[in-house]
Design a protein around this motif. Structure first.
Motif, PDB file in Angstrom:
ATOM      1  N   GLU A  50      73.843  47.823  66.439  1.00 12.84           N
ATOM      2  CA  GLU A  50      72.348  48.640  66.306  1.00 12.84           C
ATOM      3  C   GLU A  50      71.722  48.122  65.291  1.00 12.84           C
ATOM      4  OE1 GLU A  50      72.922  52.874  65.537  1.00 12.84           O
ATOM      5  OE2 GLU A  50      72.805  53.257  67.714  1.00 12.84           O
ATOM      6  N   ASN A  51      70.383  48.428  65.392  1.00  7.73           N
ATOM      7  CA  ASN A  51      69.420  48.147  64.497  1.00  7.73           C
ATOM      8  C   ASN A  51      69.408  48.878  63.044  1.00  7.73           C
ATOM      9  OD1 ASN A  51      67.920  46.618  66.448  1.00  7.73           O
ATOM     10  ND2 ASN A  51      66.378  48.244  67.017  1.00  7.73           N
ATOM     11  N   SER A  52      68.820  48.165  62.138  1.00  7.65           N
ATOM     12  CA  SER A  52      69.120  48.625  60.688  1.00  7.65           C
ATOM     13  C   SER A  52      67.936  47.844  59.856  1.00  7.65           C
ATOM     14  CB  SER A  52      70.642  48.325  60.206  1.00  7.65           C
ATOM     15  OG  SER A  52      70.365  48.781  58.642  1.00  7.65           O
ATOM     16  N   THR A  53      67.629  48.517  59.032  1.00  4.09           N
ATOM     17  CA  THR A  53      66.656  47.797  57.886  1.00  4.09           C
ATOM     18  C   THR A  53      67.522  48.120  56.660  1.00  4.09           C
ATOM     19  OG1 THR A  53      64.694  48.461  58.935  1.00  4.09           O
ATOM     20  CG2 THR A  53      64.701  47.892  56.777  1.00  4.09           C
ATOM     21  N   ARG A  54      67.696  49.404  56.042  1.00  2.98           N
ATOM     22  CA  ARG A  54      68.177  49.663  54.837  1.00  2.98           C
ATOM     23  C   ARG A  54      69.834  49.266  54.792  1.00  2.98           C
ATOM     24  NH1 ARG A  54      64.098  53.123  55.598  1.00  2.98           N
ATOM     25  NH2 ARG A  54      64.727  52.655  57.909  1.00  2.98           N
ATOM     26  N   THR A  55      70.533  49.543  55.723  1.00  2.38           N
ATOM     27  CA  THR A  55      71.923  49.298  55.529  1.00  2.38           C
ATOM     28  C   THR A  55      72.300  47.892  55.446  1.00  2.38           C
ATOM     29  OG1 THR A  55      72.214  51.415  56.690  1.00  2.38           O
ATOM     30  CG2 THR A  55      74.359  50.076  56.287  1.00  2.38           C
ATOM     31  N   LEU A  56      71.860  47.160  56.792  1.00  2.00           N
ATOM     32  CA  LEU A  56      72.178  45.715  56.731  1.00  2.00           C
ATOM     33  C   LEU A  56      71.624  45.027  55.407  1.00  2.00           C
ATOM     34  CD1 LEU A  56      73.125  43.303  58.419  1.00  2.00           C
ATOM     35  CD2 LEU A  56      70.658  43.165  59.209  1.00  2.00           C
ATOM     36  N   THR A 134      78.518  55.200  53.864  1.00  2.00           N
ATOM     37  CA  THR A 134      77.888  54.819  52.525  1.00  2.00           C
ATOM     38  C   THR A 134      76.678  55.601  52.484  1.00  2.00           C
ATOM     39  OG1 THR A 134      77.141  52.907  54.081  1.00  2.00           O
ATOM     40  CG2 THR A 134      79.179  52.370  52.611  1.00  2.00           C
ATOM     41  N   GLN A 135      75.973  55.979  53.546  1.00  2.00           N
ATOM     42  CA  GLN A 135      74.780  56.694  53.336  1.00  2.00           C
ATOM     43  C   GLN A 135      75.016  58.084  52.733  1.00  2.00           C
ATOM     44  OE1 GLN A 135      71.381  56.051  54.502  1.00  2.00           O
ATOM     45  NE2 GLN A 135      70.938  57.654  52.861  1.00  2.00           N
ATOM     46  N   ALA A 136      76.031  58.555  53.021  1.00  2.00           N
ATOM     47  CA  ALA A 136      76.609  59.904  52.165  1.00  2.00           C
ATOM     48  C   ALA A 136      76.887  59.749  50.651  1.00  2.00           C
ATOM     49  CB  ALA A 136      77.802  60.512  52.916  1.00  2.00           C
ATOM     50  N   HIS A 258      65.593  61.978  52.574  1.00  2.00           N
ATOM     51  CA  HIS A 258      65.478  61.548  53.808  1.00  2.00           C
ATOM     52  C   HIS A 258      66.279  60.264  53.836  1.00  2.00           C
ATOM     53  CE1 HIS A 258      64.165  60.533  57.792  1.00  2.00           C
ATOM     54  NE2 HIS A 258      63.372  61.585  57.779  1.00  2.00           N
ATOM     55  N   PRO A 259      67.277  60.065  54.761  1.00  2.00           N
ATOM     56  CA  PRO A 259      67.878  58.527  54.967  1.00  2.00           C
ATOM     57  C   PRO A 259      67.015  57.541  55.210  1.00  2.00           C
ATOM     58  CG  PRO A 259      68.507  60.319  56.380  1.00  2.00           C
ATOM     59  CD  PRO A 259      67.811  61.078  55.669  1.00  2.00           C
ATOM     60  N   GLY A 260      66.137  57.804  55.977  1.00  2.00           N
ATOM     61  CA  GLY A 260      65.091  56.967  56.580  1.00  2.00           C
ATOM     62  C   GLY A 260      65.922  56.280  57.806  1.00  2.00           C
ATOM     63  N   PRO A 261      65.336  55.788  58.721  1.00  2.00           N
ATOM     64  CA  PRO A 261      63.674  55.680  58.790  1.00  2.00           C
ATOM     65  C   PRO A 261      63.285  57.197  59.066  1.00  2.00           C
ATOM     66  CG  PRO A 261      64.968  54.746  60.933  1.00  2.00           C
ATOM     67  CD  PRO A 261      65.888  55.159  59.996  1.00  2.00           C
TER      68      PRO A 261
HETATM   69  N1   CP Z   1      69.799  55.097  56.386  1.00  2.00           N
HETATM   70  C1   CP Z   1      70.014  54.048  57.373  1.00  2.00           C
HETATM   71  O1   CP Z   1      71.180  54.110  57.763  1.00  2.00           O
HETATM   72  O2   CP Z   1      68.976  53.178  57.616  1.00  2.00           O
HETATM   73  P1   CP Z   1      68.869  51.871  58.406  1.00  2.00           P
HETATM   74  O3   CP Z   1      69.187  52.347  59.873  1.00  2.00           O
HETATM   75  O4   CP Z   1      67.690  51.179  58.264  1.00  2.00           O
HETATM   76  O5   CP Z   1      70.152  51.078  58.212  1.00  2.00           O
END
Ligand code: CP
Length: 310
Positions: A50-56, A134-136, A258-261
């Motif tokens: 799945e797509n990700s900006t922050r986590t990846l 890891t977000q929590a 806010h976790p984003g996005p």
């Molecule tokens: N918060 C979070 O998981 O963002 P991404 O989907 O960009 O990884």
């Protein structure tokens, strides 16, 4: 090998251990401290379905800061598109002997299934609407650094809780650490099992936000709703979007997360999201690298699953 598949099942001392370890990787500028060679010669594969900006990006940075060799496997460029299954893909990568696989998948439970087939450690980077541990953890570190302790805080989690793995992981973590958790959402966006979650629920923002220390907003996950979301976006913002007026019901020093996005103007007022006096959104991202370094550290050194000191 130890895995990190969710917050559910982690003890308070294990959560504190990970948060303390992560705190040690943050310097006074909230940047990550100098690199180490703790994972030198080790391999980390980020396997994202799945797509990700922050986590990846933060897992990649974290692994590199620890000296690991890092491979990013993104579905768009893999043989999944040619019909290879989840498990066949995992076994192929497993044959390259990664020490850690960081996995994101749209199905709840897919990361656990994969963890049962591979030799190294697996970290869940988000599975369906199940968990995003890891977000929590990075949310908890962000709160702890501002408020000192999680114990006794009143935390509201607002919005699309039904589809949110972030909400589920945060509920487990905050309950375990002794915070008071409130969920605020329209009935249609609350999970079916909400009675068993050990939380109070509200359908009215102003009632639910009363006396809160922390307000966590969630993205409206329209892609997981398959057209079943009836109210308009404008109506949703009016009743469940966070703005200064609704936030005034919380404590005067309440902070917004806010976790984003994020969808600006849908679940959160755009100016409020950027208000550095109230919003921790940027700090959350800053804590992401340190938390992921701590998780990679703990799993590769085998220090997470130790029994608590007597
Ligand atoms: N918060 C979070 O998981 O963002 P991404 O989907 O960009 O990884």
């Amino acid at each position: 090998h130890g895995h990190l598949l969710g917050i559910e099942g982690l003890r308070a001392d294990q959560i504190s251990y990970l948060l303390n370890l992560a705190d040690g990787y943050v310097d006074q500028n909230r940047a990550v401290k100098k690199t180490t060679d703790l994972l030198s010669g080790r391999t980390v594969i980020n396997l994202f379905f799945e797509n990700s900006t922050r986590t990846l990006t933060s897992f990649e940075l974290a692994a590199k800061r620890l000296g690991a060799d890092v491979i990013n496997m993104l579905v768009a460029s893999s043989s999944i598109k040619k019909g290879e299954t989840l498990i066949d893909t995992a076994m192929t990568l497993n044959a390259m002997h990664p020490d850690v696989m960081v996995v994101r998948h749209s199905d709840s439970g897919a990361v656990k299934l994969l963890s049962e087939k591979v030799n190294g450690s697996v970290i869940n980077a988000g599975d369906g609407s199940h968990e995003h541990p890891t977000q929590a953890l990075l949310d908890a570190l962000t709160i702890r650094r501002r408020k000192g302790d999680l114990y006794g805080l009143r935390v509201a989690i607002c919005g699309d809780i039904a589809h949110s793995r972030v909400a589920r992981s945060n509920i487990h973590l905050l309950n375990t650490m002794g915070a008071e958790v409130r969920l605020i959402a329209p009935p249609t966006l609350l999970p079916a099992a909400v009675e068993r979650m050990g939380v109070e629920t509200f359908h009215n923002m102003k009632e639910g936000l009363e006396g809160c220390d922390i307000v966590m907003m969630l993205r409206l996950q329209l892609e997981r709703m398959q057209g079943s979301f009836v109210p308009s976006i404008r109506e949703y913002f009016r009743y469940f979007g966070l703005d200064q007026e609704k936030l005034a019901m919380a404590k005067p020093d309440a902070l917004v997360m806010h976790p984003g996005p994020m969808n600006r103007g849908v679940e959160i007022d755009s100016e409020l999201a950027d208000d550095l006096d109230r919003s921790l959104i940027r700090t959350q991202v800053e804590m992401g690298v340190a938390v992921r370094m701590a998780c990679l550290h703990a799993l590769t050194q085998g220090t997470l699953n130790e029994e608590p000191a007597a």
